[in-house]
Design a protein around this motif. Structure first.
Motif, PDB file in Angstrom:
ATOM      1  N   VAL A 198     -49.605   7.879 -11.723  1.00  0.00           N
ATOM      2  CA  VAL A 198     -49.873   9.309 -11.549  1.00  0.00           C
ATOM      3  C   VAL A 198     -49.729   9.678 -10.073  1.00  0.00           C
ATOM      4  N   THR A 199     -50.236   8.818  -9.203  1.00  0.00           N
ATOM      5  CA  THR A 199     -50.095   9.048  -7.764  1.00  0.00           C
ATOM      6  C   THR A 199     -48.620   9.096  -7.376  1.00  0.00           C
ATOM      7  N   ASN A 200     -47.811   8.235  -7.993  1.00  0.00           N
ATOM      8  CA  ASN A 200     -46.364   8.281  -7.750  1.00  0.00           C
ATOM      9  C   ASN A 200     -45.791   9.644  -8.130  1.00  0.00           C
ATOM     10  N   VAL A 201     -46.230  10.166  -9.266  1.00  0.00           N
ATOM     11  CA  VAL A 201     -45.765  11.489  -9.704  1.00  0.00           C
ATOM     12  C   VAL A 201     -46.087  12.533  -8.633  1.00  0.00           C
ATOM     13  N   CYS A 202     -47.284  12.448  -8.085  1.00  0.00           N
ATOM     14  CA  CYS A 202     -47.683  13.394  -7.037  1.00  0.00           C
ATOM     15  C   CYS A 202     -46.833  13.212  -5.779  1.00  0.00           C
ATOM     16  N   GLU A 203     -46.547  11.966  -5.439  1.00  0.00           N
ATOM     17  CA  GLU A 203     -45.691  11.703  -4.275  1.00  0.00           C
ATOM     18  C   GLU A 203     -44.308  12.315  -4.466  1.00  0.00           C
ATOM     19  N   TRP A 204     -43.763  12.193  -5.691  1.00  0.00           N
ATOM     20  CA  TRP A 204     -42.437  12.760  -5.958  1.00  0.00           C
ATOM     21  C   TRP A 204     -42.477  14.283  -5.929  1.00  0.00           C
ATOM     22  N   THR A 205     -43.586  14.855  -6.371  1.00  0.00           N
ATOM     23  CA  THR A 205     -43.728  16.310  -6.318  1.00  0.00           C
ATOM     24  C   THR A 205     -43.737  16.793  -4.873  1.00  0.00           C
ATOM     25  N   ILE A 206     -44.463  16.082  -4.030  1.00  0.00           N
ATOM     26  CA  ILE A 206     -44.499  16.435  -2.606  1.00  0.00           C
ATOM     27  C   ILE A 206     -43.110  16.312  -1.994  1.00  0.00           C
ATOM     28  N   TYR A 207     -42.399  15.258  -2.363  1.00  0.00           N
ATOM     29  CA  TYR A 207     -41.024  15.088  -1.877  1.00  0.00           C
ATOM     30  C   TYR A 207     -40.132  16.226  -2.352  1.00  0.00           C
ATOM     31  N   MET A 208     -40.271  16.600  -3.614  1.00  0.00           N
ATOM     32  CA  MET A 208     -39.449  17.658  -4.181  1.00  0.00           C
ATOM     33  C   MET A 208     -39.614  18.967  -3.400  1.00  0.00           C
ATOM     34  N   VAL A 209     -40.857  19.260  -3.038  1.00  0.00           N
ATOM     35  CA  VAL A 209     -41.142  20.529  -2.379  1.00  0.00           C
ATOM     36  C   VAL A 209     -40.830  20.482  -0.886  1.00  0.00           C
TER      37      VAL A 209
END
Length: 218
Positions: A198-209
Motif C-alpha cells: 500500500v505504501t508503494n501505491v502511495c509512493e507511485w501516486t506521489i511520483y505521478m503527481v
C-alpha cells in the motif's frame, strides 16, 4: 485520438483500478474470516479466485499499452499510465498474500487457538482502510492523502511487534505452541507486507503527481 476520448480512457483505467482494489480488499477480509472461523471452504475459494486478480492485472496492463500506442501522451499522462501499471502489480501481490493467509487457515483448520485472535483482525481492518484510502489518493491525485495513508503503516508495524513479543515467550515456555504461534506470526508478516505494498501505491501516486520518487517504506 481526441483529448476527450483519451481522458475518458484514463477515467476508465481509474475505475478498473478501483474495481481491482475492491476485489483485493475483499480477499484480505475473507482470508482473515476463514482463519478465525476455521472456514476451509472460504479459504479454498480465495485460493481458487486468485486468477481473477491476475487476469485483472493483465487486462489493465494491456489497456495501458494500447493507450500509449494509440496516443503520444504528455509527460504527465505518461506518468499516470506508468503509475497504473505499477499499482496493479502491487495490488496483485497483496492478493498473493491473501492466498498465503488462506493456506494457513487450511493448515490450522482443526486446531484450537492458543489465544484469542484479536490483533490479526485489527491489522486486517487497518490494512483494508489503507488500501481504500491509497486508491482514493491515486484517483484524486492527492499527495497529502498519500502521505497520510503511509503514516498508518506504523500502526501495522507496532501490532506486528506486539504479537511477536507475545508469541516468543509462549513458544519458549511450551513447545506445543510453536507451530501455531509461528503460523500466526506468518499471518501478521503477510499483513505487514500488504501494508508495505500500500505504501508503494502511495509512493507511485506521489511520483505521478510530482515526478519525484520517494521511499516511504522505512
Amino acid at each position: 485520438m481526441s483529448r476527450s476520448t483519451f481522458d475518458r480512457e484514463l477515467y476508465e483505467l481509474h475505475n478498473d483500478i478501483l474495481r481491482m482494489g475492491s476485489v483485493v480488499e475483499k480477499q484480505i477480509h475473507e482470508c482473515i474470516e476463514a482463519l478465525i472461523h476455521h472456514d476451509v471452504s472460504l479459504a479454498r475459494n480465495i485460493i481458487n479466485d486468485d486468477d481473477i486478480v491476475d487476469n485483472m492485472q493483465r487486462e489493465i496492463e494491456d489497456k495501458c499499452i494500447k493507450l500509449i500506442a494509440k496516443e503520444q501522451p504528455l509527460a504527465t499522462d505518461l506518468r499516470r499510465i506508468f503509475t497504473t501499471t505499477k499499482i496493479v502489480t502491487d495490488l496483485e501481490r497483496m492478493a498473493d498474500h491473501a492466498v498465503d493467509i488462506a493456506k494457513i487457515a487450511i493448515r490450522l483448520k482443526n486446531e484450537n487457538f492458543i489465544k484469542p485472535v484479536v490483533d490479526i483482525p485489527r491489522m486486517s481492518d487497518i490494512v483494508k482502510e489503507m488500501i481504500r484510502e491509497s486508491l482514493d489518493a491515486y484517483v484524486e491525485s492527492d499527495v497529502e492523502k498519500a502521505y497520510k495513508v503511509c503514516e498508518e503503516d506504523d500502526k501495522i508495524d507496532d501490532i506486528y511487534k506486539g504479537v511477536f513479543n507475545e508469541m516468543l515467550p509462549m513458544m519458549a515456555k511450551d513447545n506445543n505452541t510453536v507451530n501455531q504461534a509461528t503460523q500466526f506470526l506468518f499471518v501478521c508478516k503477510y499483513l505487514e507486507r500488504v501494508a508495505d505494498h500500500v505504501t508503494n501505491v502511495c509512493e507511485w501516486t506521489i511520483y505521478m503527481v510530482t515526478g519525484e520518487q520517494k521511499d516511504l517504506n522505512e
